[in-house]
Motif scaffolding. Sequence first.
Motif, PDB file in Angstrom:
ATOM      1  N   GLN A  93       0.889  -1.019   0.016  1.00 31.46           N
ATOM      2  CA  GLN A  93       0.091  -0.134   0.016  1.00 31.46           C
ATOM      3  C   GLN A  93       0.837   1.248  -0.078  1.00 31.46           C
ATOM      4  OE1 GLN A  93      -2.740   0.592   3.356  1.00 31.46           O
ATOM      5  NE2 GLN A  93      -3.839   2.133   2.490  1.00 31.46           N
ATOM      6  N   ALA A  94       0.710   1.912  -1.087  1.00 30.63           N
ATOM      7  CA  ALA A  94       1.740   2.951  -1.261  1.00 30.63           C
ATOM      8  C   ALA A  94       1.247   3.885  -2.343  1.00 30.63           C
ATOM      9  CB  ALA A  94       3.328   2.584  -1.386  1.00 30.63           C
ATOM     10  N   ASP A  95       1.903   5.209  -2.491  1.00 29.07           N
ATOM     11  CA  ASP A  95       1.746   6.090  -3.849  1.00 29.07           C
ATOM     12  C   ASP A  95       2.728   5.622  -4.715  1.00 29.07           C
ATOM     13  OD1 ASP A  95       2.243   8.869  -5.061  1.00 29.07           O
ATOM     14  OD2 ASP A  95       0.507   9.083  -4.133  1.00 29.07           O
ATOM     15  N   PHE A  96       2.283   6.060  -5.921  1.00 29.47           N
ATOM     16  CA  PHE A  96       3.242   5.552  -7.033  1.00 29.47           C
ATOM     17  C   PHE A  96       5.007   6.450  -6.729  1.00 29.47           C
ATOM     18  CE2 PHE A  96      -0.057   5.222 -10.421  1.00 29.47           C
ATOM     19  CZ  PHE A  96      -0.712   4.013  -9.588  1.00 29.47           C
ATOM     20  N   ARG A  97       4.644   7.600  -6.037  1.00 32.50           N
ATOM     21  CA  ARG A  97       5.755   8.302  -5.720  1.00 32.50           C
ATOM     22  C   ARG A  97       6.602   8.273  -4.614  1.00 32.50           C
ATOM     23  NH1 ARG A  97       1.563  13.393  -6.260  1.00 32.50           N
ATOM     24  NH2 ARG A  97       0.588  11.886  -5.153  1.00 32.50           N
ATOM     25  N   ASP A  98       6.405   7.207  -3.746  1.00 34.22           N
ATOM     26  CA  ASP A  98       7.117   6.788  -2.546  1.00 34.22           C
ATOM     27  C   ASP A  98       7.050   5.372  -2.265  1.00 34.22           C
ATOM     28  OD1 ASP A  98       4.568   6.388  -1.604  1.00 34.22           O
ATOM     29  OD2 ASP A  98       4.538   8.022  -0.305  1.00 34.22           O
ATOM     30  N   PHE A  99       6.596   4.495  -3.248  1.00 39.19           N
ATOM     31  CA  PHE A  99       6.683   2.948  -2.839  1.00 39.19           C
ATOM     32  C   PHE A  99       8.201   2.636  -2.893  1.00 39.19           C
ATOM     33  CE2 PHE A  99       6.701   3.215  -7.312  1.00 39.19           C
ATOM     34  CZ  PHE A  99       7.738   2.153  -7.805  1.00 39.19           C
ATOM     35  N   ALA A 100       8.419   1.619  -2.244  1.00 37.70           N
ATOM     36  CA  ALA A 100       9.761   1.132  -1.834  1.00 37.70           C
ATOM     37  C   ALA A 100       9.839  -0.430  -2.212  1.00 37.70           C
ATOM     38  CB  ALA A 100      10.353   1.308  -0.551  1.00 37.70           C
ATOM     39  N   LEU A 101      10.822  -0.972  -2.940  1.00 35.44           N
ATOM     40  CA  LEU A 101      10.867  -2.347  -3.233  1.00 35.44           C
ATOM     41  C   LEU A 101      11.956  -2.697  -2.616  1.00 35.44           C
ATOM     42  CD1 LEU A 101      10.357  -2.201  -7.111  1.00 35.44           C
ATOM     43  CD2 LEU A 101       8.610  -2.712  -5.464  1.00 35.44           C
ATOM     44  N   LEU A 102      12.041  -4.176  -2.192  1.00 32.63           N
ATOM     45  CA  LEU A 102      13.218  -4.939  -1.586  1.00 32.63           C
ATOM     46  C   LEU A 102      14.280  -4.884  -2.266  1.00 32.63           C
ATOM     47  CD1 LEU A 102      11.631  -7.591   0.576  1.00 32.63           C
ATOM     48  CD2 LEU A 102      12.351  -5.136   1.507  1.00 32.63           C
ATOM     49  N   GLU A 103      14.278  -5.136  -3.866  1.00 34.57           N
ATOM     50  CA  GLU A 103      15.256  -5.138  -4.705  1.00 34.57           C
ATOM     51  C   GLU A 103      14.865  -4.477  -5.971  1.00 34.57           C
ATOM     52  OE1 GLU A 103      15.895  -9.342  -5.648  1.00 34.57           O
ATOM     53  OE2 GLU A 103      16.730  -9.584  -3.431  1.00 34.57           O
ATOM     54  N   PRO A 104      15.667  -3.886  -6.620  1.00 36.30           N
ATOM     55  CA  PRO A 104      15.363  -3.173  -8.040  1.00 36.30           C
ATOM     56  C   PRO A 104      14.808  -4.184  -8.972  1.00 36.30           C
ATOM     57  CG  PRO A 104      17.674  -2.636  -7.317  1.00 36.30           C
ATOM     58  CD  PRO A 104      17.106  -3.567  -6.321  1.00 36.30           C
ATOM     59  N   ALA A 105      13.704  -3.450  -9.616  1.00 34.61           N
ATOM     60  CA  ALA A 105      12.992  -4.327 -10.629  1.00 34.61           C
ATOM     61  C   ALA A 105      13.292  -4.447 -11.826  1.00 34.61           C
ATOM     62  CB  ALA A 105      11.488  -3.746 -10.575  1.00 34.61           C
ATOM     63  N   GLU A 106      13.305  -5.477 -12.562  1.00 34.99           N
ATOM     64  CA  GLU A 106      13.534  -5.501 -14.037  1.00 34.99           C
ATOM     65  C   GLU A 106      12.183  -5.081 -14.741  1.00 34.99           C
ATOM     66  OE1 GLU A 106      16.107  -6.478 -15.458  1.00 34.99           O
ATOM     67  OE2 GLU A 106      17.141  -7.257 -13.636  1.00 34.99           O
ATOM     68  N   LEU A 107      11.030  -4.867 -14.473  1.00 26.37           N
ATOM     69  CA  LEU A 107       9.917  -4.436 -15.105  1.00 26.37           C
ATOM     70  C   LEU A 107       8.977  -3.857 -14.122  1.00 26.37           C
ATOM     71  CD1 LEU A 107       8.133  -3.843 -17.514  1.00 26.37           C
ATOM     72  CD2 LEU A 107       7.174  -6.141 -17.028  1.00 26.37           C
ATOM     73  N   ILE A 108       8.391  -2.466 -14.492  1.00 22.70           N
ATOM     74  CA  ILE A 108       7.559  -1.931 -13.579  1.00 22.70           C
ATOM     75  C   ILE A 108       6.678  -1.378 -14.465  1.00 22.70           C
ATOM     76  CG2 ILE A 108       6.828  -0.103 -12.360  1.00 22.70           C
ATOM     77  CD1 ILE A 108       9.571  -0.023 -10.941  1.00 22.70           C
ATOM     78  N   THR A 109       5.224  -1.795 -14.363  1.00 21.72           N
ATOM     79  CA  THR A 109       4.198  -1.119 -15.404  1.00 21.72           C
ATOM     80  C   THR A 109       2.974  -0.310 -14.624  1.00 21.72           C
ATOM     81  OG1 THR A 109       2.540  -3.173 -15.083  1.00 21.72           O
ATOM     82  CG2 THR A 109       4.478  -3.408 -16.508  1.00 21.72           C
ATOM     83  N   ILE A 110       2.448   0.307 -15.461  1.00 18.76           N
ATOM     84  CA  ILE A 110       1.313   1.155 -14.967  1.00 18.76           C
ATOM     85  C   ILE A 110       0.156   0.883 -16.136  1.00 18.76           C
ATOM     86  CG2 ILE A 110       0.352   3.419 -14.118  1.00 18.76           C
ATOM     87  CD1 ILE A 110       3.373   4.409 -14.174  1.00 18.76           C
ATOM     88  N   PRO A 111      -0.524   0.003 -16.016  1.00 19.81           N
ATOM     89  CA  PRO A 111      -1.666  -0.445 -16.939  1.00 19.81           C
ATOM     90  C   PRO A 111      -2.927   0.496 -16.945  1.00 19.81           C
ATOM     91  CG  PRO A 111      -0.913  -2.315 -15.782  1.00 19.81           C
ATOM     92  CD  PRO A 111      -0.516  -1.065 -15.042  1.00 19.81           C
ATOM     93  N   PHE A 112      -3.838   0.316 -17.815  1.00 15.55           N
ATOM     94  CA  PHE A 112      -5.131   0.848 -17.654  1.00 15.55           C
ATOM     95  C   PHE A 112      -5.193   2.351 -17.613  1.00 15.55           C
ATOM     96  CE2 PHE A 112      -9.609   0.250 -15.406  1.00 15.55           C
ATOM     97  CZ  PHE A 112     -10.192   0.393 -16.755  1.00 15.55           C
ATOM     98  N   HIS A 113      -4.092   3.180 -18.244  1.00 17.43           N
ATOM     99  CA  HIS A 113      -4.169   4.637 -17.945  1.00 17.43           C
ATOM    100  C   HIS A 113      -4.026   4.943 -16.878  1.00 17.43           C
ATOM    101  CE1 HIS A 113      -8.250   3.891 -19.851  1.00 17.43           C
ATOM    102  NE2 HIS A 113      -8.355   4.361 -18.638  1.00 17.43           N
ATOM    103  N   THR A 114      -3.618   4.295 -15.782  1.00 19.86           N
ATOM    104  CA  THR A 114      -3.666   4.666 -14.462  1.00 19.86           C
ATOM    105  C   THR A 114      -2.501   5.786 -14.192  1.00 19.86           C
ATOM    106  OG1 THR A 114      -4.314   2.401 -13.813  1.00 19.86           O
ATOM    107  CG2 THR A 114      -3.426   3.653 -12.087  1.00 19.86           C
ATOM    108  N   ILE A 115      -1.689   6.131 -14.966  1.00 19.78           N
ATOM    109  CA  ILE A 115      -0.794   7.096 -14.699  1.00 19.78           C
ATOM    110  C   ILE A 115      -1.580   8.496 -14.599  1.00 19.78           C
ATOM    111  CG2 ILE A 115      -0.230   7.785 -17.108  1.00 19.78           C
ATOM    112  CD1 ILE A 115       2.743   8.179 -16.462  1.00 19.78           C
ATOM    113  N   GLY A 116      -2.621   8.416 -15.218  1.00 16.20           N
ATOM    114  CA  GLY A 116      -3.733   9.582 -15.203  1.00 16.20           C
ATOM    115  C   GLY A 116      -4.037  10.101 -13.685  1.00 16.20           C
TER     116      GLY A 116
END
Length: 260
Positions: A93-116
């Motif tokens: 549970q986090a905002d796109f602007r502050d989420f934290a992953l345990l390890e860097p990701a090979e792929l991050i997606t924002i489907p369904f025009h959710t960047i809006g």
Amino acid sequence: MPGKVDYDDWADIYDVWVESAPVTRENLSFYVQEYLNTPGPAVELGVGNGRILVAAARQGKAMIGVDYSANMLELCRQHAASAGVLSRLTLIQADFRDFALLEPAELITIPFHTIGHLVSLDDKRDGLHHIFSQLAPGGRLIFDHFIFDPETLRRHSLLSLRAETTDPATGRDVLLWTVNKYDMDVQSIRIVAFTDELDDDGALLRRRYRRVGFSWIHPKQAQALLEETGYEIEAMYGDFQRGAFTPQSPRQVWVARRPA
């Protein structure tokens, strides 16, 4: 953890909302294939009801899902548990602007025009910059967005019946209505949806409103923000079949990479 957010109010209708959006039938296989082709866990931002990442998990893929709404994450858990794949998911549970992953990701997606849902260009810039920090060198970001046009404005400015459904708890008929309010100066949209619950004679028993802020982004703006925040643009498609983008394309599908 954040307090109540707008999309907490949408969880009870979100399955119907998604099913009544034609784009969801187009984007599912595109994103699932991208997840399956990625080594290690893939990350989806704005998971909603888990429609896409649960489909990938059914095929054995470990997935990480991020959403700001606690109620949406609970809906996702329910769908994953019903599919028997909850153990393959990590939900944050986090905002796109502050989420934290345990390890860097090979792929991050924002489907369904959710960047809006990052409503201003500054919000989008901050989001893209943070996502960049969570990618491994050479890791990719993929997101899609519709192409805004005057016909879109005309069509969605009118009150429309989006879906007719049945409340599983009561068995009563429910009508889902939607209307949008646009601010052309700042490219923002106020989405208003309401449900009418009817009795056996078709009389209104209960009406409930839900509202959420949204926005649109033009392709040149998206390109400028990606380049400004350090990405290398690998591809821009005009559809989910990876067709070339043209002025007639219905959407923009971006594939960008953090330089190795």
